[in-house]
Enzyme design. Structure first.
Site, PDB file in Angstrom:
ATOM      1  N   THR A  17      36.206  39.147  48.419  1.00  8.75           N
ATOM      2  CA  THR A  17      35.885  40.168  47.420  1.00  8.75           C
ATOM      3  C   THR A  17      34.376  40.372  47.366  1.00  8.75           C
ATOM      4  O   THR A  17      33.624  39.439  47.630  1.00  8.75           O
ATOM      5  CB  THR A  17      36.412  39.665  46.049  1.00  8.75           C
ATOM      6  OG1 THR A  17      37.830  39.710  46.093  1.00  8.75           O
ATOM      7  CG2 THR A  17      35.904  40.486  44.886  1.00  8.75           C
ATOM      8  N   ARG A  60      50.405  43.471  42.141  1.00  9.35           N
ATOM      9  CA  ARG A  60      49.639  42.349  41.570  1.00  9.35           C
ATOM     10  C   ARG A  60      48.184  42.773  41.358  1.00  9.35           C
ATOM     11  O   ARG A  60      47.566  43.383  42.219  1.00  9.35           O
ATOM     12  CB  ARG A  60      49.698  41.159  42.525  1.00  9.35           C
ATOM     13  CG  ARG A  60      48.876  39.929  42.096  1.00  9.35           C
ATOM     14  CD  ARG A  60      47.535  39.881  42.794  1.00  9.35           C
ATOM     15  NE  ARG A  60      46.802  38.645  42.522  1.00  9.35           N
ATOM     16  CZ  ARG A  60      45.518  38.462  42.824  1.00  9.35           C
ATOM     17  NH1 ARG A  60      44.820  39.435  43.396  1.00  9.35           N
ATOM     18  NH2 ARG A  60      44.911  37.328  42.554  1.00  9.35           N
ATOM     19  N   VAL A  61      47.630  42.457  40.207  1.00  9.54           N
ATOM     20  CA  VAL A  61      46.209  42.709  39.942  1.00  9.54           C
ATOM     21  C   VAL A  61      45.551  41.363  39.669  1.00  9.54           C
ATOM     22  O   VAL A  61      46.083  40.558  38.901  1.00  9.54           O
ATOM     23  CB  VAL A  61      46.012  43.654  38.744  1.00  9.54           C
ATOM     24  CG1 VAL A  61      44.540  43.844  38.439  1.00  9.54           C
ATOM     25  CG2 VAL A  61      46.671  44.997  39.011  1.00  9.54           C
ATOM     26  N   GLY A  62      44.408  41.127  40.307  1.00 12.93           N
ATOM     27  CA  GLY A  62      43.674  39.885  40.101  1.00 12.93           C
ATOM     28  C   GLY A  62      42.568  40.057  39.068  1.00 12.93           C
ATOM     29  O   GLY A  62      42.542  41.025  38.295  1.00 12.93           O
ATOM     30  N   ASP A  63      41.641  39.127  39.091  1.00 13.24           N
ATOM     31  CA  ASP A  63      40.563  39.118  38.090  1.00 13.24           C
ATOM     32  C   ASP A  63      39.518  40.206  38.308  1.00 13.24           C
ATOM     33  O   ASP A  63      38.862  40.661  37.366  1.00 13.24           O
ATOM     34  CB  ASP A  63      39.832  37.766  38.145  1.00 13.24           C
ATOM     35  CG  ASP A  63      39.175  37.569  39.510  1.00 13.24           C
ATOM     36  OD1 ASP A  63      39.910  37.598  40.524  1.00 13.24           O
ATOM     37  OD2 ASP A  63      37.941  37.430  39.573  1.00 13.24           O
ATOM     38  N   THR A  93      34.038  36.063  42.378  1.00  5.05           N
ATOM     39  CA  THR A  93      35.015  36.091  43.454  1.00  5.05           C
ATOM     40  C   THR A  93      35.735  34.762  43.439  1.00  5.05           C
ATOM     41  O   THR A  93      35.227  33.788  42.896  1.00  5.05           O
ATOM     42  CB  THR A  93      34.337  36.332  44.823  1.00  5.05           C
ATOM     43  OG1 THR A  93      35.340  36.287  45.855  1.00  5.05           O
ATOM     44  CG2 THR A  93      33.276  35.293  45.126  1.00  5.05           C
ATOM     45  N   GLY A  94      36.924  34.729  44.013  1.00  6.06           N
ATOM     46  CA  GLY A  94      37.656  33.468  44.074  1.00  6.06           C
ATOM     47  C   GLY A  94      39.107  33.645  43.705  1.00  6.06           C
ATOM     48  O   GLY A  94      39.638  34.756  43.695  1.00  6.06           O
ATOM     49  N   GLY A 122      41.952  34.387  41.782  1.00  2.47           N
ATOM     50  CA  GLY A 122      41.933  35.283  40.641  1.00  2.47           C
ATOM     51  C   GLY A 122      42.672  34.818  39.404  1.00  2.47           C
ATOM     52  O   GLY A 122      42.200  35.045  38.280  1.00  2.47           O
TER      53      GLY A 122
HETATM   54  N1  ASP Z   1      39.445  37.312  43.037  1.00  5.35           N
HETATM   55  C1  ASP Z   1      40.177  38.116  43.980  1.00  5.35           C
HETATM   56  C2  ASP Z   1      41.598  38.261  43.506  1.00  5.35           C
HETATM   57  O1  ASP Z   1      42.166  37.297  43.054  1.00  5.35           O
HETATM   58  C3  ASP Z   1      40.165  37.583  45.342  1.00  5.35           C
HETATM   59  C4  ASP Z   1      38.794  37.298  45.897  1.00  5.35           C
HETATM   60  O2  ASP Z   1      37.864  37.004  45.164  1.00  5.35           O
HETATM   61  O3  ASP Z   1      38.628  37.398  47.114  1.00  5.35           O
HETATM   62  O4  ASP Z   1      42.130  39.336  43.651  1.00  5.35           O
END
Ligand code: ASP
Length: 315
Positions: free
Chosen positions: A183, A211-214, A234-235, A237
């Site tokens: 990300t 699906r929606v992440g952070d 990033t990380g 989520g």
């Molecule tokens: N945080 C992002 C998610 O969970 C993934 C990422 O940081 O690469 O969608």
């Protein structure tokens, strides 16, 4: 009073392999160049963040825009958020499949809508109504990612642990070794003293459609308020969302804590509380900043009066 502008970028936090380091550093440097030249000319922080994130979306190296991870059914599905700390205006889009640069759609939401967040078809139609081209999803899909998805699904069928979608019932120790988090995000301070933040992602490999992440959720993967700080994460989520970790961090800056200490504290809290992994860039309106990650590497960059610096580890 004129402020000295500053721009911080991240291009994902994970075990970036040696043969991908140069591409990550190059991408981050290009984004710094695009965003900082605007800040230098007197552009707003939100303009600089939007421009920097768009460069990263256009770069196949990262999990944002073209070249993103694929959903379980083989599509690219994108999320992005842009927030202006000077006005507290924000724009977010999620689960968009037909936009090349979701950060530009987020900007349109920020500028032109009384609403803050659009998803799916409604987001695409809003963007199109404001002049953005709708493309075919296949234009965002790379063969590299088709292979990656096939490998992940073959492992799933073979009964091997599904480490590609790091849900919260998975071992964080193993997930951090194998899951990539590419990300992208940026935070900026402009000459007027305003700050802004933006984050853009294709989410996690083999994610369920919808699906929606952070990354695009306000206060989770992105936040900006001149009264506190600007942050992009990033990380993994799901844990980041549950802790509303971006807001956790900026609130501590508002309480008077130093960003350089808050960023590592936030990442330590992520791990201690939920076993999560990731990275953060954090910037206060007075120019103090923090960067931190608990993954083996994080692609990062910063540009200010001293010129650009990029790297893949924060010591
Ligand atoms: N945080 C992002 C998610 O969970 C993934 C990422 O940081 O690469 O969608």
């Amino acid at each position: 009073m004129s402020h000295t502008p500053k721009l911080l970028i991240h291009g994902g936090a994970w075990a970036i392999p040696d043969d991908m380091v140069a591409a990550h550093e190059r991408g981050v440097r290009n984004a710094l160049d695009a965003g900082y030249s605007l800040l230098h000319q007197g552009a707003s922080a939100v303009d600089a963040v939007e421009a920097a994130v768009a460069v990263l979306e256009d770069d196949d190296t990262f999990d944002a825009g073209r070249g993103s991870f694929l959903t379980r059914d083989g599509h690219v599905q994108l999320d992005a958020l842009l927030m202006d700390g000077g006005t507290m205006r924000a724009g977010g889009v999620a689960c968009v499949e037909r936009l090349r640069n979701p950060i530009h759609a987020a900007r349109l939401v920020l500028d032109k809508s009384p609403h803050v967040y659009f998803v799916g078809r409604g987001a695409e139609e809003f963007a199109q109504a404001h002049g953005m081209e709708l493309i075919d999803n296949s234009e965002l899909v790379l063969d590299r990612e088709r292979v990656r998805l096939e490998d992940a699904q073959a492992k799933e069928r073979a009964g091997l642990p599904d480490l590609t979608f790091a849900g919260d019932d998975k071992s964080p120790e193993t997930a951090v070794e194998l899951a990539s988090h590419d990300t992208v995000g940026a935070v900026a301070l402009d000459q007027k003293g305003n700050i802004a933040a933006g984050t853009s992602t294709g989410g996690t490999l083999n994610k369920a459609p919808g699906r929606v992440g952070d990354s695009s959720l306000i206060g989770c993967g992105c936040y900006a308020d001149n009264a506190s700080a600007a942050v992009s994460l990033t990380g993994w989520g799901e844990p980041i969302m549950k802790l509303v970790l971006g807001k956790w961090a900026v609130d501590r800056v508002q309480m008077g804590r130093a960003p350089e200490q808050v960023a590592p504290d936030a990442i330590a809290y992520l791990f201690k509380r939920l076993g999560g992994h990731g990275g953060m860039i954090l910037l206060a309106p007075d120019g103090r900043f923090g960067l931190a990650h608990n993954t083996p590497r994080m692609a990062w960059g910063i540009c200010d009066a001293q010129g650009p610096r990029v790297g893949i580890v924060i010591d």
